[in-house]
Write a protein that holds these residues in place. Sequence first.
Motif, PDB file in Angstrom:
ATOM      1  N   VAL A  86       0.618  -1.238   0.164  1.00  5.82           N
ATOM      2  CA  VAL A  86      -0.013   0.057   0.006  1.00  5.82           C
ATOM      3  C   VAL A  86       0.879   1.234   0.121  1.00  5.82           C
ATOM      4  O   VAL A  86       0.612   2.218  -0.854  1.00  5.82           O
ATOM      5  CB  VAL A  86      -1.036   0.080   1.096  1.00  5.82           C
ATOM      6  CG1 VAL A  86      -1.619   1.407   1.520  1.00  5.82           C
ATOM      7  CG2 VAL A  86      -2.003  -1.252   1.071  1.00  5.82           C
ATOM      8  N   SER A  87       2.045   1.115   0.931  1.00  4.63           N
ATOM      9  CA  SER A  87       2.698   2.495   0.869  1.00  4.63           C
ATOM     10  C   SER A  87       3.481   2.631  -0.453  1.00  4.63           C
ATOM     11  O   SER A  87       3.700   3.820  -0.941  1.00  4.63           O
ATOM     12  CB  SER A  87       3.919   2.397   1.788  1.00  4.63           C
ATOM     13  OG  SER A  87       4.562   1.221   1.846  1.00  4.63           O
ATOM     14  N   GLN A  88       3.652   1.521  -1.147  1.00  2.39           N
ATOM     15  CA  GLN A  88       4.377   1.624  -2.703  1.00  2.39           C
ATOM     16  C   GLN A  88       3.341   2.273  -3.734  1.00  2.39           C
ATOM     17  O   GLN A  88       3.709   2.929  -4.436  1.00  2.39           O
ATOM     18  CB  GLN A  88       4.775   0.372  -2.939  1.00  2.39           C
ATOM     19  CG  GLN A  88       6.075  -0.348  -2.106  1.00  2.39           C
ATOM     20  CD  GLN A  88       6.559  -1.651  -2.478  1.00  2.39           C
ATOM     21  OE1 GLN A  88       6.791  -1.724  -3.602  1.00  2.39           O
ATOM     22  NE2 GLN A  88       6.785  -2.585  -1.660  1.00  2.39           N
ATOM     23  N   VAL A  89       1.966   1.837  -3.399  1.00  4.84           N
ATOM     24  CA  VAL A  89       1.049   2.549  -4.421  1.00  4.84           C
ATOM     25  C   VAL A  89       1.085   3.940  -3.998  1.00  4.84           C
ATOM     26  O   VAL A  89       0.852   4.702  -4.893  1.00  4.84           O
ATOM     27  CB  VAL A  89      -0.364   1.879  -3.945  1.00  4.84           C
ATOM     28  CG1 VAL A  89      -1.547   2.810  -4.713  1.00  4.84           C
ATOM     29  CG2 VAL A  89      -0.416   0.404  -4.382  1.00  4.84           C
ATOM     30  N   ALA A  90       1.011   4.208  -2.668  1.00  5.20           N
ATOM     31  CA  ALA A  90       1.126   5.926  -2.407  1.00  5.20           C
ATOM     32  C   ALA A  90       2.420   6.502  -3.037  1.00  5.20           C
ATOM     33  O   ALA A  90       2.402   7.467  -3.484  1.00  5.20           O
ATOM     34  CB  ALA A  90       1.311   5.953  -0.865  1.00  5.20           C
ATOM     35  N   GLU A  91       3.359   5.908  -3.491  1.00 10.83           N
ATOM     36  CA  GLU A  91       4.602   6.275  -3.645  1.00 10.83           C
ATOM     37  C   GLU A  91       4.774   6.384  -5.405  1.00 10.83           C
ATOM     38  O   GLU A  91       5.582   6.667  -5.740  1.00 10.83           O
ATOM     39  CB  GLU A  91       5.898   5.606  -3.162  1.00 10.83           C
ATOM     40  CG  GLU A  91       6.064   5.823  -1.716  1.00 10.83           C
ATOM     41  CD  GLU A  91       7.113   4.887  -1.046  1.00 10.83           C
ATOM     42  OE1 GLU A  91       7.826   4.003  -1.898  1.00 10.83           O
ATOM     43  OE2 GLU A  91       7.223   4.991   0.256  1.00 10.83           O
ATOM     44  N   GLY A  92       3.746   5.828  -5.798  1.00  7.38           N
ATOM     45  CA  GLY A  92       3.476   5.927  -7.111  1.00  7.38           C
ATOM     46  C   GLY A  92       4.453   4.415  -7.886  1.00  7.38           C
ATOM     47  O   GLY A  92       4.440   4.716  -8.972  1.00  7.38           O
ATOM     48  N   LYS A  93       4.749   3.567  -7.081  1.00  8.54           N
ATOM     49  CA  LYS A  93       5.428   2.524  -7.519  1.00  8.54           C
ATOM     50  C   LYS A  93       4.772   1.373  -8.536  1.00  8.54           C
ATOM     51  O   LYS A  93       3.579   1.055  -8.095  1.00  8.54           O
ATOM     52  CB  LYS A  93       6.282   1.790  -6.421  1.00  8.54           C
ATOM     53  CG  LYS A  93       7.430   2.653  -5.774  1.00  8.54           C
ATOM     54  CD  LYS A  93       8.097   1.893  -4.667  1.00  8.54           C
ATOM     55  CE  LYS A  93       9.316   2.872  -4.206  1.00  8.54           C
ATOM     56  NZ  LYS A  93       9.891   2.231  -2.988  1.00  8.54           N
ATOM     57  N   ASP A  94       5.323   0.931  -9.272  1.00  5.02           N
ATOM     58  CA  ASP A  94       4.893  -0.138 -10.203  1.00  5.02           C
ATOM     59  C   ASP A  94       4.779  -1.641  -9.569  1.00  5.02           C
ATOM     60  O   ASP A  94       5.817  -2.101  -9.149  1.00  5.02           O
ATOM     61  CB  ASP A  94       5.257  -0.355 -11.527  1.00  5.02           C
ATOM     62  CG  ASP A  94       4.844  -1.243 -12.498  1.00  5.02           C
ATOM     63  OD1 ASP A  94       3.728  -1.569 -11.811  1.00  5.02           O
ATOM     64  OD2 ASP A  94       5.219  -1.604 -13.557  1.00  5.02           O
ATOM     65  N   LEU A  95       3.803  -2.022  -9.018  1.00  8.52           N
ATOM     66  CA  LEU A  95       3.692  -3.440  -8.477  1.00  8.52           C
ATOM     67  C   LEU A  95       3.556  -4.391  -9.580  1.00  8.52           C
ATOM     68  O   LEU A  95       2.740  -5.278  -9.209  1.00  8.52           O
ATOM     69  CB  LEU A  95       2.527  -3.239  -7.461  1.00  8.52           C
ATOM     70  CG  LEU A  95       2.251  -2.234  -6.409  1.00  8.52           C
ATOM     71  CD1 LEU A  95       1.202  -2.541  -5.676  1.00  8.52           C
ATOM     72  CD2 LEU A  95       3.735  -2.128  -5.504  1.00  8.52           C
ATOM     73  N   PHE A  96       4.882  -4.536 -10.572  1.00  6.07           N
ATOM     74  CA  PHE A  96       4.744  -5.515 -11.411  1.00  6.07           C
ATOM     75  C   PHE A  96       4.675  -6.959 -10.846  1.00  6.07           C
ATOM     76  O   PHE A  96       4.183  -7.711 -11.923  1.00  6.07           O
ATOM     77  CB  PHE A  96       5.808  -5.069 -12.364  1.00  6.07           C
ATOM     78  CG  PHE A  96       7.289  -5.309 -11.786  1.00  6.07           C
ATOM     79  CD1 PHE A  96       8.112  -6.520 -12.013  1.00  6.07           C
ATOM     80  CD2 PHE A  96       7.602  -4.235 -11.042  1.00  6.07           C
ATOM     81  CE1 PHE A  96       9.106  -6.733 -11.200  1.00  6.07           C
ATOM     82  CE2 PHE A  96       9.180  -4.320 -10.467  1.00  6.07           C
ATOM     83  CZ  PHE A  96       9.677  -5.658 -10.632  1.00  6.07           C
ATOM     84  N   TYR A  97       5.366  -7.056  -9.834  1.00  9.21           N
ATOM     85  CA  TYR A  97       5.350  -8.257  -9.326  1.00  9.21           C
ATOM     86  C   TYR A  97       4.079  -9.118  -8.719  1.00  9.21           C
ATOM     87  O   TYR A  97       3.995 -10.216  -8.409  1.00  9.21           O
ATOM     88  CB  TYR A  97       6.477  -8.379  -8.292  1.00  9.21           C
ATOM     89  CG  TYR A  97       6.141  -7.430  -7.030  1.00  9.21           C
ATOM     90  CD1 TYR A  97       5.594  -7.713  -5.833  1.00  9.21           C
ATOM     91  CD2 TYR A  97       6.781  -6.131  -7.157  1.00  9.21           C
ATOM     92  CE1 TYR A  97       5.164  -6.886  -5.036  1.00  9.21           C
ATOM     93  CE2 TYR A  97       6.576  -5.173  -6.175  1.00  9.21           C
ATOM     94  CZ  TYR A  97       5.885  -5.760  -5.086  1.00  9.21           C
ATOM     95  OH  TYR A  97       5.794  -4.735  -3.987  1.00  9.21           O
ATOM     96  N   LEU A  98       3.025  -8.193  -8.627  1.00 14.52           N
ATOM     97  CA  LEU A  98       1.824  -8.539  -8.022  1.00 14.52           C
ATOM     98  C   LEU A  98       0.825  -9.077  -8.975  1.00 14.52           C
ATOM     99  O   LEU A  98       0.741  -8.631 -10.244  1.00 14.52           O
ATOM    100  CB  LEU A  98       1.001  -7.594  -7.144  1.00 14.52           C
ATOM    101  CG  LEU A  98       1.723  -7.257  -5.838  1.00 14.52           C
ATOM    102  CD1 LEU A  98       1.084  -6.020  -5.098  1.00 14.52           C
ATOM    103  CD2 LEU A  98       1.895  -8.281  -4.763  1.00 14.52           C
TER     104      LEU A  98
END
Length: 267
Positions: free
Chosen positions: A212-224
């Motif tokens: 969730v914090s990575q979503v907030a930072e705009g990171k691409d959760l490509f591994y999910l």
Amino acid sequence: MFYRLNILRRIVIKNRFFPVQNSIPKQNFYRSSSVLSAFNASDEQYSIANSTKQSPILESVHEKTTALGQLPSVMIVSSLQGSFLKSLVQISKATRVLEIGSLTGYSALCMAEGLKERGSEAKIVTLEKDEEFFKTAKENVESSGLGHMIELKLGAALDTLSTLDNAIPYDLIFIDADKENYINYYNSVLERNLLSDDGTIIVDNVLFGGSVSQVAEGKDLFYLHPIFKSAAEHLHLFNEYVAKDQRTTQVILPCFDGITFIRKRKV
């Protein structure tokens, strides 16, 4: 708990939860609910060893749930979190508890043990939409000796919430169900006055393994897998929504998989 059974069965079998690469840091994956965020497994085992032992009933239900397979073992709260929920009920002196998301009844039973000292008025209402989980939860509750305190309701939680009697509100409400409806559950609870003035809403999985914090930072959760990426995005929206809501105050604790405590704002 994760997204519901039918979707997850297919994902777990086909993708083993995520189409991952070895180069992805381990802490970025959605961890089992048995792992404390920011702590390792040894820390958790140490905590369990130095905490009051759970009753045989709770241990049995937890063991039976994890033995059902990888999916239920990820969806169920850890035994340490179960003990935390029991203590929380005792500390808050709650009498009436509402749970959104029963799974196999383990967390409801943990809270029921905390309610035993509250007398004949103590009650838990727990909601589950999956028929298989509901059946298992019903069997576990009925064989526990605590069935007189727990009322299980089968059906979509939003539909059930709209029909609950709010004449006597709940002192503690535990939300641990499908993430896309967290905002809807939260609003339904407040709009229908299901939460007592001094009550607390507890929301599980709000950090979702660090995603969730990575979503907030705009990171691409490509591994999910897209299902879990969507869950992380919905949880971020929920966290932001609650943070901006003037009806309540809240604090997120980075323990277990992230827990939010929400209370009505005092005017």
